[in-house]
Design an enzyme around this catalytic site. Structure first.
Site, PDB file in Angstrom:
ATOM      1  N   ASP A   1      38.662  37.511  61.344  1.00  0.00           N
ATOM      2  CA  ASP A   1      37.833  38.556  61.956  1.00  0.00           C
ATOM      3  C   ASP A   1      36.356  38.137  61.935  1.00  0.00           C
ATOM      4  OD1 ASP A   1      40.184  40.114  62.203  1.00  0.00           O
ATOM      5  OD2 ASP A   1      39.978  40.696  60.101  1.00  0.00           O
TER       6      ASP A   1
ATOM      7  N   HIS B   1      42.343  44.732  58.410  1.00  0.00           N
ATOM      8  CA  HIS B   1      42.635  43.553  59.232  1.00  0.00           C
ATOM      9  C   HIS B   1      43.555  43.902  60.395  1.00  0.00           C
ATOM     10  CE1 HIS B   1      43.165  39.350  60.199  1.00  0.00           C
ATOM     11  NE2 HIS B   1      44.459  39.388  59.952  1.00  0.00           N
TER      12      HIS B   1
END
Ligand code: APR
Length: 315
Positions: free
Chosen positions: A152, A179
């Site tokens: 990310d 996530h």
């Protein structure tokens, strides 16, 4: 440079193989243990011919899991099934949760002091599952369990550099939360170097970071999810963990770890890594109003993903 054994569980997969390659290139690793339910002899022979420091051994099947884990300082887990188009990360839940439960039990038994880097999705739930299994085994150390959210951060940096028109190598962007989808919250207000981006651009950058996984799933058109960029991110985070273990100062990476937020026992934050794993979970720092809204918006989903993991581990 100390001897360090790194084990990869799921090492023959789409993420596992490039991750094995990248870890073979890491001079901090002295022993690289490649475990999977299939194909590890070939991967180990192939990677093992590379003339770098580590000795590579492939282990295959549950009978060899103990040997794969014994003496490991760091265990990286990309085992599981990947996301197919139309599948959410949560659809994967039952298969991957079962795999993670078994692997966590083995870690508790064979290398209870190792750092664990969880990649198997849904990370929001698989990390709490591992924590529960470790608690039952009486060896849980919250400083040593990490959900890898580095992809990310990698995506946020890439997308931000493109819009801010700054060299990507100089960019840093913290990413907090979880996530998956809206639980991923990039903090562009804290990005460096700062650029004057409009609210619309920041909204679009946030959304693209949150949907990065889906972008890859769709582009691969039925043939899998992010593997190469995930392997890169996994190798980057593992390297940070090894540097921390080796006493390198000021190693800070965002990671999904145990938190002190009451309703969210796990939360991705900026983490200082040290000789025992998590040395300090850093403050989130000042958030923009847009980010504060994002933080409130992610809480229900993250909370329920954590609860789902805890429930699975205890059933
Ligand atoms: N123990 C070890 N390895 C296993 C096990 C197990 N119990 N079960 C499956 N595996 C292995 C498979 O044999 C395969 O080699 O895990 C590997 C997974 O590889 P892929 O199917 O190619 O999946 P990949 O794209 O690498 O994704 C793996 O990581 O990011 C996550 O969402 C992704 O959860 C998925 C996982």
């Amino acid at each position: 440079v100390p001897e360090r054994k790194v084990a990869i569980l799921g090492a023959a997969g789409g993420i596992g193989q490039p991750l094995a390659l990248l870890m073979k290139l890491n001079p901090l690793v002295s022993s690289l243990s490649l475990f999977d339910i299939a194909n590890t002899p070939g991967v180990a022979a192939d990677v093992g011919h590379i003339n770098t420091r580590s000795q590579v051994v492939g282990y295959m099947g549950d009978d060899e899991l103990a040997k794969a884990l014994e003496g490991a300082d760091l265990v990286i887990i990309p085992a599981g099934v990947p996301r197919k188009p139309g599948m959410t990360r949560d659809d994967l839940f039952n298969i991957n949760a079962g795999i993670v439960k078994n692997l966590a039990s083995a870690i508790a038994k064979y290398c209870p002091h190792a750092l664990v880097n969880m990649i198997s999705n849904p990370v929001n739930s698989t990390v709490p599952i591992a924590a529960e299994i470790f608690k039952k085994a009486g060896m849980y150390d919250e400083k040593k369990l990490f959900g890898v959210t580095t992809l990310d951060v990698v995506r946020a940096k890439t997308f931000y550099a493109g819009k801010a028109n700054v060299p990507v190598a100089e960019v840093n962007v913290p990413v907090i939360g979880g996530h998956a989808g809206v639980t991923i919250l990039p903090l562009f207000s804290q990005a460096t170097p700062q650029a004057n981006l409009s609210a619309d651009v920041l909204t679009a950058l946030t959304k693209r970071t949150q949907d990065g996984g889906t972008e890859v799933v769709e582009a691969k058109a039925g043939k899998g999810s992010a593997t190469l960029s995930m392997a890169y991110a996994g190798a980057l985070f593992a390297d940070a963990c090894l540097k921390g273990l080796n006493g390198v100062p000021d190693v800070v990476e965002c990671s999904y770890v145990q938190s002190t937020i009451t309703e969210l026992p796990f939360f991705a934050s900026k983490v200082r890594l040290g000789k025992n794993g998590v040395e300090e979970v850093l403050d989130l720092g000042p958030l923009s109003d847009f980010e504060k809204e994002g933080l409130e918006a992610l809480k229900p989903e993250l909370k329920s993903s954590i609860e789902k993991g805890v429930k699975f581990a205890n059933q």
